[in-house]
Scaffold this motif. Structure first.
Motif, mmCIF file in Angstrom:
data_model
loop_
_atom_site.group_PDB
_atom_site.id
_atom_site.type_symbol
_atom_site.label_atom_id
_atom_site.label_comp_id
_atom_site.label_asym_id
_atom_site.label_seq_id
_atom_site.Cartn_x
_atom_site.Cartn_y
_atom_site.Cartn_z
ATOM 1 N N ASP A 8 0.826 -1.204 0.000
ATOM 2 C CA ASP A 8 0.000 0.000 0.000
ATOM 3 C C ASP A 8 0.862 1.257 0.000
ATOM 4 O O ASP A 8 2.059 1.220 0.315
ATOM 5 C CB ASP A 8 -0.930 0.008 1.210
ATOM 6 C CG ASP A 8 -1.975 -1.096 1.142
ATOM 7 O OD1 ASP A 8 -2.104 -1.735 0.080
ATOM 8 O OD2 ASP A 8 -2.656 -1.323 2.156
ATOM 9 N N GLN A 47 -1.322 0.568 7.107
ATOM 10 C CA GLN A 47 -2.712 0.462 7.522
ATOM 11 C C GLN A 47 -2.819 0.088 8.999
ATOM 12 O O GLN A 47 -1.974 -0.641 9.525
ATOM 13 C CB GLN A 47 -3.437 -0.588 6.672
ATOM 14 C CG GLN A 47 -3.429 -0.303 5.179
ATOM 15 C CD GLN A 47 -4.364 0.816 4.781
ATOM 16 O OE1 GLN A 47 -5.050 1.402 5.617
ATOM 17 N NE2 GLN A 47 -4.415 1.128 3.484
ATOM 18 N N LYS A 73 -5.055 4.723 13.154
ATOM 19 C CA LYS A 73 -5.369 5.247 11.824
ATOM 20 C C LYS A 73 -4.165 5.005 10.918
ATOM 21 O O LYS A 73 -3.057 4.733 11.397
ATOM 22 C CB LYS A 73 -5.701 6.736 11.881
ATOM 23 C CG LYS A 73 -4.569 7.606 12.396
ATOM 24 C CD LYS A 73 -4.983 9.073 12.445
ATOM 25 C CE LYS A 73 -3.825 9.926 12.975
ATOM 26 N NZ LYS A 73 -4.203 11.367 13.012
ATOM 27 N N ARG A 74 -4.390 5.112 9.627
ATOM 28 C CA ARG A 74 -3.294 4.888 8.698
ATOM 29 C C ARG A 74 -2.273 6.026 8.804
ATOM 30 O O ARG A 74 -2.587 7.138 9.248
ATOM 31 C CB ARG A 74 -3.822 4.787 7.269
ATOM 32 C CG ARG A 74 -4.443 6.058 6.751
ATOM 33 C CD ARG A 74 -4.930 5.870 5.320
ATOM 34 N NE ARG A 74 -5.496 7.107 4.808
ATOM 35 C CZ ARG A 74 -6.696 7.224 4.301
ATOM 36 N NH1 ARG A 74 -7.493 6.170 4.220
ATOM 37 N NH2 ARG A 74 -7.129 8.381 3.832
ATOM 38 N N GLU A 85 -10.975 0.397 -9.997
ATOM 39 C CA GLU A 85 -10.350 0.045 -8.725
ATOM 40 C C GLU A 85 -9.304 1.085 -8.317
ATOM 41 O O GLU A 85 -9.209 1.455 -7.141
ATOM 42 C CB GLU A 85 -9.716 -1.339 -8.825
ATOM 43 C CG GLU A 85 -10.737 -2.460 -8.970
ATOM 44 C CD GLU A 85 -10.101 -3.824 -9.020
ATOM 45 O OE1 GLU A 85 -8.850 -3.897 -9.164
ATOM 46 O OE2 GLU A 85 -10.837 -4.822 -8.925
ATOM 47 N N ASN A 99 -11.051 4.205 -7.022
ATOM 48 C CA ASN A 99 -11.572 3.981 -5.667
ATOM 49 C C ASN A 99 -10.459 4.028 -4.630
ATOM 50 O O ASN A 99 -10.622 4.592 -3.543
ATOM 51 C CB ASN A 99 -12.303 2.642 -5.605
ATOM 52 C CG ASN A 99 -13.683 2.693 -6.217
ATOM 53 O OD1 ASN A 99 -14.315 3.752 -6.234
ATOM 54 N ND2 ASN A 99 -14.163 1.570 -6.718
ATOM 55 N N ASP A 100 -9.308 3.416 -4.954
ATOM 56 C CA ASP A 100 -8.178 3.423 -4.020
ATOM 57 C C ASP A 100 -7.705 4.842 -3.750
ATOM 58 O O ASP A 100 -7.434 5.222 -2.599
ATOM 59 C CB ASP A 100 -7.021 2.587 -4.576
ATOM 60 C CG ASP A 100 -7.298 1.101 -4.520
ATOM 61 O OD1 ASP A 100 -8.231 0.690 -3.806
ATOM 62 O OD2 ASP A 100 -6.578 0.342 -5.202
ATOM 63 N N ARG A 160 -9.381 7.648 -4.105
ATOM 64 C CA ARG A 160 -10.424 8.371 -3.360
ATOM 65 C C ARG A 160 -10.392 7.999 -1.885
ATOM 66 O O ARG A 160 -10.523 8.862 -1.008
ATOM 67 C CB ARG A 160 -11.794 8.066 -3.958
ATOM 68 C CG ARG A 160 -12.932 8.880 -3.351
ATOM 69 C CD ARG A 160 -14.231 8.611 -4.090
ATOM 70 N NE ARG A 160 -14.558 7.178 -4.064
ATOM 71 C CZ ARG A 160 -15.500 6.624 -4.822
ATOM 72 N NH1 ARG A 160 -16.187 7.353 -5.668
ATOM 73 N NH2 ARG A 160 -15.746 5.333 -4.736
ATOM 74 N N ASP A 161 -10.189 6.700 -1.592
ATOM 75 C CA ASP A 161 -10.110 6.261 -0.200
ATOM 76 C C ASP A 161 -8.916 6.871 0.524
ATOM 77 O O ASP A 161 -8.943 7.036 1.747
ATOM 78 C CB ASP A 161 -10.035 4.734 -0.126
ATOM 79 C CG ASP A 161 -11.337 4.066 -0.513
ATOM 80 O OD1 ASP A 161 -12.369 4.763 -0.577
ATOM 81 O OD2 ASP A 161 -11.330 2.836 -0.772
ATOM 82 N N LEU A 162 -7.873 7.194 -0.231
ATOM 83 C CA LEU A 162 -6.681 7.802 0.356
ATOM 84 C C LEU A 162 -6.791 9.315 0.443
ATOM 85 O O LEU A 162 -5.858 9.997 0.878
ATOM 86 C CB LEU A 162 -5.440 7.420 -0.460
ATOM 87 C CG LEU A 162 -4.994 5.969 -0.352
ATOM 88 C CD1 LEU A 162 -3.891 5.675 -1.363
ATOM 89 C CD2 LEU A 162 -4.513 5.640 1.059
#
Length: 338
Positions: free
Chosen positions: A78, A82, A95-96, A227, A230-231, A233-235
């Protein structure tokens, strides 16, 4: 002594995958690739995982690489650490962390990554995990040195985790230069391939060092675009400027989307790659046949069942990436997996 490559004899026709005349014919020499060192048993990309892959005599050891603030490539999947996968002072993170690209190697070394939090989503897929020891992140230089000392002499797949020049990771050119510097330090360059979904990055690799071996990872580009978006955006990365077309063009180095996957094989061969490594569901017979027709080796990922292994062998796949390298080695080489 076990050979690194073994001829596979599969009665594939009896499983309804090949015509009857192909029963029990020698199909192909198949290499076993230990995904992240064999993630079924050890946390991805750790020293323990590498040692496991060496112990089970995988033909190729694959791992993921990120780059630090001080330009030291390290093994990690990653773009961040995480909370269910890292500890500090024996306490799980709440938290990350910030992006690895914003941390020095010394700062990263303050975290341990040899375990996943019990019962977490990171832990549940791997009921056979053995490693209960805490470890710090290993850098690429040390990982290559560790592998080079093994009498098994495996190949290495260095998967470069590119953020396609978004803030989560370094620009492609910087990644390419930093990783090539480390590979050039070692005298077994012929055993090391740089692999990536980011074909622009691989193009840069070829531009900087035309002799560097490269493997092009392939998945349906539109699926990967979704994918990836989405990754990011999640970050917390702003992706408003991205469109599926822009991501696909970047992933394919400007080649763009095509309805006939075989055209991607032609592109990879032209660019100097030696293998097309496809997601198992995208490894169609026409794609594999075209790749091998023009001299490309073929791989599939991530194959974690014997049924999937049989299908890959029936297709004539040259390399199978798996989280269970010991099981796949035993299935493909029963006479030598003792």
């Amino acid at each position: 002594m076990r050979k690194s490559l073994a001829t596979i004899w599969f009665c594939a026709g009896s499983m309804g995958m090949l015509p009857a005349p192909a029963l029990c014919q020698p199909i192909v020499k198949t290499m076993v690739v230990a995904h992240a060192g064999g993630a079924a048993y050890h946390v991805h990309n750790t020293r323990s995982a590498i040692l496991h892959a060496l112990d089970v005599k995988a033909d190729i050891i694959e791992f993921d690489v990120q780059d630090t603030k001080d330009h030291i490539p390290v093994l990690h999947h990653d773009f961040v650490l995480q909370p269910d996968e890292a500890q500090q002072n024996h306490h799980w993170l709440d938290k990350r962390t910030t992006f690895i690209r914003n941390m020095t190697f010394a700062e990263l070394s303050n975290y341990s990554i040899g375990q996943n939090r019990s019962g977490s989503p990171s832990d549940k897929p791997y009921p056979f995990r053995r490693n209960k020891e805490q470890e710090t992140i290993i850098n690429l230089d040390n990982a290559l040195e560790l592998i080079s000392k093994s009498p098994n002499n495996p190949q290495v797949f260095v998967e470069v985790k590119s953020a396609l020049d978004l803030p989560a990771g370094y620009p492609a050119e910087t990644l390419a230069i930093d990783i090539l510097k480390i590979i050039h330090k070692h005298n077994n360059k012929d055993k090391i391939s740089i692999i990536s979904f980011d074909w622009k990055l691989l193009h840069l690799i070829h531009t900087i060092d035309p002799t560097q071996k490269t493997v092009y990872i392939f998945r349906d580009p539109l699926i990967y675009a979704r994918e990836f978006a989405n990754d990011m955006r999640d970050l917390g990365i702003d992706i408003t400027s991205l469109t599926p077309q822009k991501i696909i063009d970047r992933l394919t180095d400007g080649f763009g989307p095509v309805s006939n996957y075989c055209l991607y094989a032609d592109y990879i061969k032209k660019q100097g790659g030696w293998m097309l490594d496809a997601y198992k569901d995208d490894a169609t017979l026409p794609l594999v046949s075209q790749a091998q027709k023009i001299g490309l080796k073929t791989g599939v990922w991530t194959v974690d069942t014997l049924t999937e292994t049989s299908k890959a062998v029936a297709l004539g796949i040259n390399a199978i990436t798996t989280n269970y390298p010991d099981v796949i080695v035993a299935a493909l080489r029963p006479s030598s997996a003792q």
